[in-house]
Design a protein around this motif. Structure first.
Motif, short mmCIF file in Angstrom:
data_model
loop_
_atom_site.label_atom_id
_atom_site.label_comp_id
_atom_site.label_asym_id
_atom_site.label_seq_id
_atom_site.Cartn_x
_atom_site.Cartn_y
_atom_site.Cartn_z
N ASP A 108 12.00 -59.65 -21.42
CA ASP A 108 13.37 -59.65 -21.66
C ASP A 108 14.20 -59.61 -19.88
OD1 ASP A 108 13.12 -60.32 -24.34
OD2 ASP A 108 13.87 -58.31 -24.61
N GLN A 109 13.66 -58.75 -19.29
CA GLN A 109 14.36 -58.46 -18.00
C GLN A 109 13.82 -59.81 -17.17
OE1 GLN A 109 16.55 -55.71 -18.38
NE2 GLN A 109 15.80 -55.61 -16.23
N VAL A 110 12.67 -60.17 -17.25
CA VAL A 110 12.24 -61.47 -16.51
C VAL A 110 12.87 -62.37 -16.83
CG1 VAL A 110 10.40 -62.82 -15.97
CG2 VAL A 110 9.95 -60.24 -16.15
N TYR A 111 13.23 -62.80 -18.20
CA TYR A 111 13.94 -64.25 -18.50
C TYR A 111 15.27 -63.70 -19.01
CZ TYR A 111 9.32 -66.47 -17.85
OH TYR A 111 8.17 -66.85 -17.54
N ALA A 112 16.00 -62.72 -18.52
CA ALA A 112 17.25 -62.58 -18.76
C ALA A 112 18.28 -63.54 -18.77
CB ALA A 112 17.91 -61.21 -18.00
N GLY A 113 18.16 -64.75 -18.08
CA GLY A 113 19.05 -65.44 -17.99
C GLY A 113 19.34 -66.36 -16.82
N PRO A 114 20.02 -67.56 -16.77
CA PRO A 114 20.17 -68.15 -15.44
C PRO A 114 20.56 -67.57 -14.26
CG PRO A 114 20.75 -69.54 -17.09
CD PRO A 114 20.54 -68.06 -17.79
N ASP A 115 21.54 -66.52 -14.65
CA ASP A 115 22.20 -65.78 -13.38
C ASP A 115 21.91 -64.38 -13.37
OD1 ASP A 115 23.69 -68.22 -12.78
OD2 ASP A 115 25.19 -67.74 -14.63
N GLN A 116 20.63 -63.87 -13.88
CA GLN A 116 20.41 -62.60 -13.88
C GLN A 116 18.95 -62.44 -13.10
OE1 GLN A 116 22.21 -60.26 -15.30
NE2 GLN A 116 23.55 -61.80 -15.66
N PRO A 117 19.02 -61.58 -12.03
CA PRO A 117 17.99 -61.32 -11.33
C PRO A 117 17.21 -60.20 -11.85
CG PRO A 117 19.71 -60.29 -10.39
CD PRO A 117 20.23 -61.15 -11.47
N ALA A 118 16.05 -59.93 -11.60
CA ALA A 118 14.88 -58.94 -12.09
C ALA A 118 14.79 -58.06 -10.96
CB ALA A 118 13.71 -59.38 -12.81
N VAL A 119 15.35 -56.94 -10.92
CA VAL A 119 15.27 -55.84 -9.89
C VAL A 119 13.71 -55.37 -9.65
CG1 VAL A 119 15.92 -53.64 -8.48
CG2 VAL A 119 17.68 -55.19 -9.74
N THR A 120 12.90 -55.44 -8.50
CA THR A 120 11.48 -55.11 -8.58
C THR A 120 11.23 -54.02 -7.63
OG1 THR A 120 11.42 -56.66 -6.83
CG2 THR A 120 10.85 -57.51 -8.82
N GLN A 121 12.38 -53.52 -6.77
CA GLN A 121 12.34 -52.32 -5.93
C GLN A 121 13.46 -51.85 -5.75
OE1 GLN A 121 11.67 -52.66 -1.52
NE2 GLN A 121 9.60 -51.66 -1.96
N VAL A 122 13.53 -50.42 -5.97
CA VAL A 122 14.80 -49.66 -5.68
C VAL A 122 14.63 -48.49 -4.59
CG1 VAL A 122 16.44 -48.15 -6.63
CG2 VAL A 122 15.63 -49.92 -7.85
N SER A 123 15.34 -48.39 -3.85
CA SER A 123 15.26 -47.37 -2.62
C SER A 123 16.72 -46.44 -2.43
CB SER A 123 14.77 -48.01 -1.29
OG SER A 123 14.59 -47.13 -0.29
N GLY A 124 16.71 -45.33 -2.49
CA GLY A 124 17.76 -44.77 -2.16
C GLY A 124 19.02 -45.14 -3.32
N GLY A 125 18.44 -45.28 -4.39
CA GLY A 125 19.45 -45.74 -5.63
C GLY A 125 19.81 -47.06 -5.53
N LEU A 126 19.34 -47.98 -4.58
CA LEU A 126 19.97 -49.26 -4.25
C LEU A 126 18.89 -50.47 -4.44
CD1 LEU A 126 22.46 -48.67 -1.48
CD2 LEU A 126 23.08 -48.97 -3.64
N PRO A 127 18.99 -51.52 -5.08
CA PRO A 127 17.81 -52.68 -5.15
C PRO A 127 17.64 -53.02 -3.71
CG PRO A 127 19.92 -53.29 -6.02
CD PRO A 127 20.38 -51.98 -5.48
N THR A 128 16.36 -53.07 -3.35
CA THR A 128 15.90 -53.34 -1.85
C THR A 128 15.13 -54.80 -2.13
OG1 THR A 128 14.13 -51.89 -2.12
CG2 THR A 128 16.24 -51.29 -0.92
N SER A 129 14.87 -55.14 -3.43
CA SER A 129 13.84 -56.33 -3.41
C SER A 129 13.91 -56.75 -5.15
CB SER A 129 12.46 -56.17 -3.17
OG SER A 129 11.62 -57.39 -3.25
N SER A 130 13.92 -58.10 -5.24
CA SER A 130 13.93 -58.68 -6.59
C SER A 130 13.59 -59.95 -6.85
CB SER A 130 15.79 -58.94 -7.01
OG SER A 130 16.08 -59.90 -6.27
N LEU A 131 13.31 -60.45 -7.98
CA LEU A 131 12.96 -61.63 -8.60
C LEU A 131 14.09 -62.52 -8.64
CD1 LEU A 131 10.66 -63.58 -9.24
CD2 LEU A 131 10.71 -62.46 -11.57
N SER A 132 14.58 -63.26 -7.77
CA SER A 132 16.07 -63.75 -7.97
C SER A 132 16.08 -64.55 -9.27
CB SER A 132 16.15 -64.72 -6.41
OG SER A 132 16.13 -63.98 -5.53
#
Length: 368
Positions: A67-91
């Motif tokens: 569901d996270q991967v296919y959340a919707g047209p405008d929803q990224p899937a966050v793939t990495q978090v560092s220091g509490g913030l997203p640092t990489s994603s599946l756009s």
């Protein structure tokens, strides 16, 4: 077992309903169908629960992961978090489709991608350009090695994208998947005359630049409104709460104007980003009204509030009166004829770069 086919179909239909498939680039929809997102998603994703990012593991909860991967047209899937913030994603798919449409790659083009991430974007580019035509740089070695194990069809290199990849130049197309405040001249120098560079610029939008025939400049238009993760080398931005601090809040006063367009009008928001590049604006609207939080990342902040049953109000502190600065810039935007974000463009030379409104020769231009 996860029903990826159903999710793919729903996402494709939602993209169509929202007009997110570019009409001029039908190849993008074909490539997305051939290279589904779940093939490029790591086994651990991250979900924002309103307070923090929490892990979503494929092994523990495959349905929620899908569901996270296919959340919707405008929803990224966050793939990495560092220091509490997203640092990489599946756009998010709509953003990927938009930026690839702006890049306009053709079969046979040599393409340099800056920021491999999961490798999905690189795979789509390779599907279009052809085998051996795409080089993708990723500064994070762990992320790069994971992307190498996926069906990207691209050559993945561990390197900082800021310097480009001179040993592979010249390129027909260069694309960045992370936001920059300035376009590195190395990207222009490594693109052939007539070639195109697409990069997320600042905190809003992305720009498509065409390199001049003499190779001494690049210019083009803002293409769309989106927010991208900043480059790894960028200094971490202070949050509104950090700038606000813990001092007692000053008395609120009546605001000079209704702040609600700050939430509703993306073109105004982009114009303010150009006119006040160091001021960050975040908004929220709900049944109880609308709030805009302003700060300069240093010592000045303000809160603008619009309630259904009260006049708009403002409170703030610091050496700068940000509400007044935003109001003055708002007036300037109105005086320019309320330009849309698509009315803005950028010119880059070895020594300078600036954003302009409607024409590169316009009096309305601002140094970047």
């Amino acid at each position: 077992m996860c029903r990826f086919g159903e999710r793919q179909h729903r996402l494709a239909a939602a993209m169509a309903d929202s007009g997110s498939w570019p009409e001029d680039s039908p190849w993008i929809r074909e490539a997305v169908a051939a290279l589904p997102r779940h093939l490029f998603a790591p086994d651990r994703l991250w979900h924002w629960d309103g307070r923090a990012y929490t892990p979503v593991d494929r092994a523990a909860d495959p349905e929620r992961w899908a569901d996270q991967v296919y959340a919707g047209p405008d929803q990224p899937a966050v793939t990495q978090v560092s220091g509490g913030l997203p640092t990489s994603s599946l756009s998010c798919p709509s953003m990927v489709a938009d930026i690839l449409d702006s890049l306009d790659p053709e079969p046979g083009h040599r393409v340099l991608e800056l920021g491999t991430g999961t490798g999905w974007n690189a795979a789509l580019l390779a599907w279009r350009a052809g085998p051996g035509r795409v080089i993708s740089l990723e500064v994070d070695e762990e992320i790069a090695r994971a992307a190498e194990r996926r069906p990207t069809g691209a050559t993945v290199v561990v390197a900082d994208g800021t310097a480009g990849w001179p040993q592979g130049a010249p390129f027909d197309r260069i694309i960045a998947t992370y936001a920059v405040e300035r376009i590195p001249w190395a990207w222009v120098a490594q693109t052939r005359p007539g070639g195109r560079i697409v990069a997320p610029w600042g905190r809003l939008g992305h720009v498509a630049l065409t390199v001049a025939e003499d190779g001494r400049s690049a210019a083009g238009w803002i293409q769309g409104l989106a927010t991208f993760i900043p480059s790894r080398g960028a200094a971490p931005a202070r949050s509104w709460r950090e700038v606000r601090g813990s001092e007692p809040a000053p008395e609120q006063s009546r605001a000079a104007r209704d702040p609600r367009p700050l939430h509703d009008d993306a073109h105004l928001l982009f114009g303010l980003r150009v006119l006040l590049p160091d001021v960050r604006i975040a908004t929220h609207s709900g049944p109880r009204g609308m709030t805009a939080w302003l700060h300069d990342g240093v010592a000045s902040w303000a809160v603008l509030t619009a309630r259904p049953d009260a006049p708009p109000s403002v409170r703030g502190a610091g050496p700068r009166v940000l509400a007044d600065e935003v109001s003055a810039a708002w007036d300037r935007w109105l005086a320019l004829g309320s330009p849309q974000l698509y009315d803005f463009g950028m010119t880059v030379t070895p020594r300078a770069q600036h954003v302009w409104c409607r024409t590169p020769a316009a009096d309305a231009s601002w140094a970047v």
